[in-house]
Design a protein around this motif. Structure first.
Motif, mmCIF file in Angstrom:
data_model
loop_
_atom_site.group_PDB
_atom_site.id
_atom_site.type_symbol
_atom_site.label_atom_id
_atom_site.label_comp_id
_atom_site.label_asym_id
_atom_site.label_seq_id
_atom_site.Cartn_x
_atom_site.Cartn_y
_atom_site.Cartn_z
ATOM 1 N N LEU A 1 0.815 -1.219 0.000
ATOM 2 C CA LEU A 1 0.000 0.000 0.000
ATOM 3 C C LEU A 1 0.847 1.267 0.000
ATOM 4 N N GLY A 2 2.089 1.140 0.429
ATOM 5 C CA GLY A 2 2.955 2.303 0.513
ATOM 6 C C GLY A 2 2.629 3.208 1.678
ATOM 7 N N MET A 3 2.036 2.652 2.738
ATOM 8 C CA MET A 3 1.704 3.445 3.916
ATOM 9 C C MET A 3 1.526 2.545 5.116
ATOM 10 N N GLN A 4 1.738 3.128 6.298
ATOM 11 C CA GLN A 4 1.463 2.433 7.537
ATOM 12 C C GLN A 4 -0.040 2.475 7.817
ATOM 13 N N LEU A 5 -0.547 1.471 8.501
ATOM 14 C CA LEU A 5 -1.971 1.374 8.798
ATOM 15 C C LEU A 5 -2.221 1.560 10.295
ATOM 16 N N PRO A 6 -3.399 2.061 10.655
ATOM 17 C CA PRO A 6 -3.723 2.214 12.074
ATOM 18 C C PRO A 6 -3.719 0.870 12.805
ATOM 19 N N THR A 7 -3.237 0.900 14.036
ATOM 20 C CA THR A 7 -3.155 -0.322 14.839
ATOM 21 C C THR A 7 -4.527 -0.950 15.037
ATOM 22 N N ASP A 8 -5.550 -0.120 15.275
ATOM 23 C CA ASP A 8 -6.865 -0.701 15.552
ATOM 24 C C ASP A 8 -7.424 -1.433 14.347
ATOM 25 N N TYR A 9 -7.139 -0.930 13.139
ATOM 26 C CA TYR A 9 -7.613 -1.645 11.945
ATOM 27 C C TYR A 9 -6.946 -3.016 11.853
ATOM 28 N N LYS A 10 -5.649 -3.073 12.077
ATOM 29 C CA LYS A 10 -4.934 -4.345 11.994
ATOM 30 C C LYS A 10 -5.455 -5.328 13.044
ATOM 31 N N GLN A 11 -5.778 -4.827 14.223
ATOM 32 C CA GLN A 11 -6.354 -5.686 15.259
ATOM 33 C C GLN A 11 -7.727 -6.206 14.848
ATOM 34 N N ILE A 12 -8.545 -5.330 14.267
ATOM 35 C CA ILE A 12 -9.879 -5.747 13.810
ATOM 36 C C ILE A 12 -9.751 -6.808 12.721
ATOM 37 N N ALA A 13 -8.887 -6.559 11.746
ATOM 38 C CA ALA A 13 -8.732 -7.493 10.627
ATOM 39 C C ALA A 13 -8.233 -8.850 11.096
ATOM 40 N N ASP A 14 -7.283 -8.864 12.046
ATOM 41 C CA ASP A 14 -6.756 -10.129 12.549
ATOM 42 C C ASP A 14 -7.749 -10.849 13.455
ATOM 43 N N THR B 1 -18.844 12.488 9.256
ATOM 44 C CA THR B 1 -17.498 12.319 9.794
ATOM 45 C C THR B 1 -17.589 11.836 11.239
ATOM 46 N N TYR B 2 -16.544 11.160 11.669
ATOM 47 C CA TYR B 2 -16.443 10.701 13.048
ATOM 48 C C TYR B 2 -15.047 11.043 13.547
ATOM 49 N N ALA B 3 -14.967 11.774 14.633
ATOM 50 C CA ALA B 3 -13.689 12.272 15.147
ATOM 51 C C ALA B 3 -13.011 11.227 16.025
ATOM 52 N N GLY B 4 -12.682 10.096 15.422
ATOM 53 C CA GLY B 4 -12.032 9.014 16.156
ATOM 54 C C GLY B 4 -11.614 7.929 15.197
ATOM 55 N N GLY B 5 -11.017 6.867 15.718
ATOM 56 C CA GLY B 5 -10.551 5.770 14.899
ATOM 57 C C GLY B 5 -11.639 4.766 14.565
ATOM 58 N N LEU B 6 -11.241 3.752 13.796
ATOM 59 C CA LEU B 6 -12.206 2.787 13.285
ATOM 60 C C LEU B 6 -12.840 1.943 14.387
ATOM 61 N N ALA B 7 -12.045 1.431 15.317
ATOM 62 C CA ALA B 7 -12.607 0.582 16.380
ATOM 63 C C ALA B 7 -13.599 1.364 17.226
ATOM 64 N N ASP B 8 -13.255 2.606 17.562
ATOM 65 C CA ASP B 8 -14.177 3.435 18.341
ATOM 66 C C ASP B 8 -15.439 3.750 17.542
ATOM 67 N N PHE B 9 -15.275 3.984 16.235
ATOM 68 C CA PHE B 9 -16.439 4.251 15.383
ATOM 69 C C PHE B 9 -17.382 3.057 15.363
ATOM 70 N N LEU B 10 -16.845 1.869 15.143
ATOM 71 C CA LEU B 10 -17.683 0.675 15.091
ATOM 72 C C LEU B 10 -18.382 0.442 16.419
ATOM 73 N N THR B 11 -17.666 0.626 17.515
ATOM 74 C CA THR B 11 -18.265 0.439 18.831
ATOM 75 C C THR B 11 -19.386 1.435 19.065
ATOM 76 N N ALA B 12 -19.157 2.687 18.682
ATOM 77 C CA ALA B 12 -20.178 3.722 18.878
ATOM 78 C C ALA B 12 -21.419 3.429 18.049
ATOM 79 N N VAL B 13 -21.229 2.996 16.808
ATOM 80 C CA VAL B 13 -22.370 2.708 15.930
ATOM 81 C C VAL B 13 -23.113 1.458 16.399
#
Length: 229
Positions: free
Chosen positions: A29-42, A136-148
């Motif tokens: 991808l040519g970029m680092q990924l957020p830790t929470d996304y990698k945790q969710i995917a794994d 928009t959501y002013a937070g990361g993916l894991a927090d967004f999913l939890t909130a929704v």
């Protein structure tokens, strides 16, 4: 309690998931990924939350739902066209939008990749299918999913019935056991393409496809024979 702990407490993951080679994925991808996304995917693997929200995954069964596939670049190009032509308002610079998921209704979910070198600070944005509204959501993916999924965050573009059947995760039943990162994953032999993938591909390639019901034959033929388009 961490963000991923709150998410898994709310929405139990499947007993097993794919282990991802994140070094190769990030290199592709040519970029680092957020830790929470990698945790969710794994933790969860490819699949959908509440049968509605599908996150792109490096080992998804088709290139159109793969994090390393062509969808993010294709969607970014469409958003840039919309912004330049005034077709739809795009409140964010498309260069800073990276598509990370899609809903059954065709809404796209993005990372706002600013600052580019600080993925832990990336926030979430989304747009309706072929329409002008954004959220928009002013937070990361894991927090967004939890909130929704907890009902604490209401996304105007999502259906009111999202949580009607409870909170659950449905893993993709025919995910490949391995894939060459950087190369789009292909469905296993004999696997029928998911209609969500076809609709996402069609919209990304400029086709007018309904959110529900039968997919027009012309679009199915174009999906099956992309080189003839």
């Amino acid at each position: 309690m961490t963000s991923i702990d709150r998410l898994t407490d709310l929405c139990p993951p499947p007993p097993t998931a794919l282990s991802t080679n994140w070094s190769s994925t990030e290199q592709a991808l040519g970029m680092q990924l957020p830790t929470d996304y990698k945790q969710i995917a794994d933790t969860y693997g490819p699949g959908a939350f509440c049968g509605f929200l599908h996150l792109y995954h490096p080992y998804a069964p088709t290139q159109w739902t793969s994090l390393t596939g062509p969808m993010s670049a294709t969607i970014r190009t469409q958003l840039q066209h919309d912004r330049d032509s005034g077709t739809h308002p795009v409140p964010h610079d498309p260069r800073h939008l990276f598509a990370i998921g899609v809903t059954d209704n065709g809404e796209y979910l993005f990372w706002l990749t600013e600052p580019a070198d600080a993925p832990e600070k990336w926030t979430i944005a989304g747009t309706e299918a072929r329409g002008p509204r954004w959220f928009t959501y002013a937070g990361g993916l894991a927090d967004f999913l939890t909130a929704v999924l907890s009902g604490c965050e209401t996304v105007p573009l999502f259906p009111d019935s999202l949580l009607a059947q409870g909170v659950f995760f449905s893993p993709t039943t025919a995910a490949p056991t391995s894939t060459s990162v950087g190369t789009a994953a292909q469905p296993p032999a004999g696997m029928t393409a998911d209609s969500r993938d076809i609709r996402a591909w069609a919209r990304a390639n400029g086709y007018d496809v309904p959110d529900r019901g039968r997919i027009p034959v012309a679009i199915l033929e174009a999906w099956e024979n992309p080189g003839n388009g």
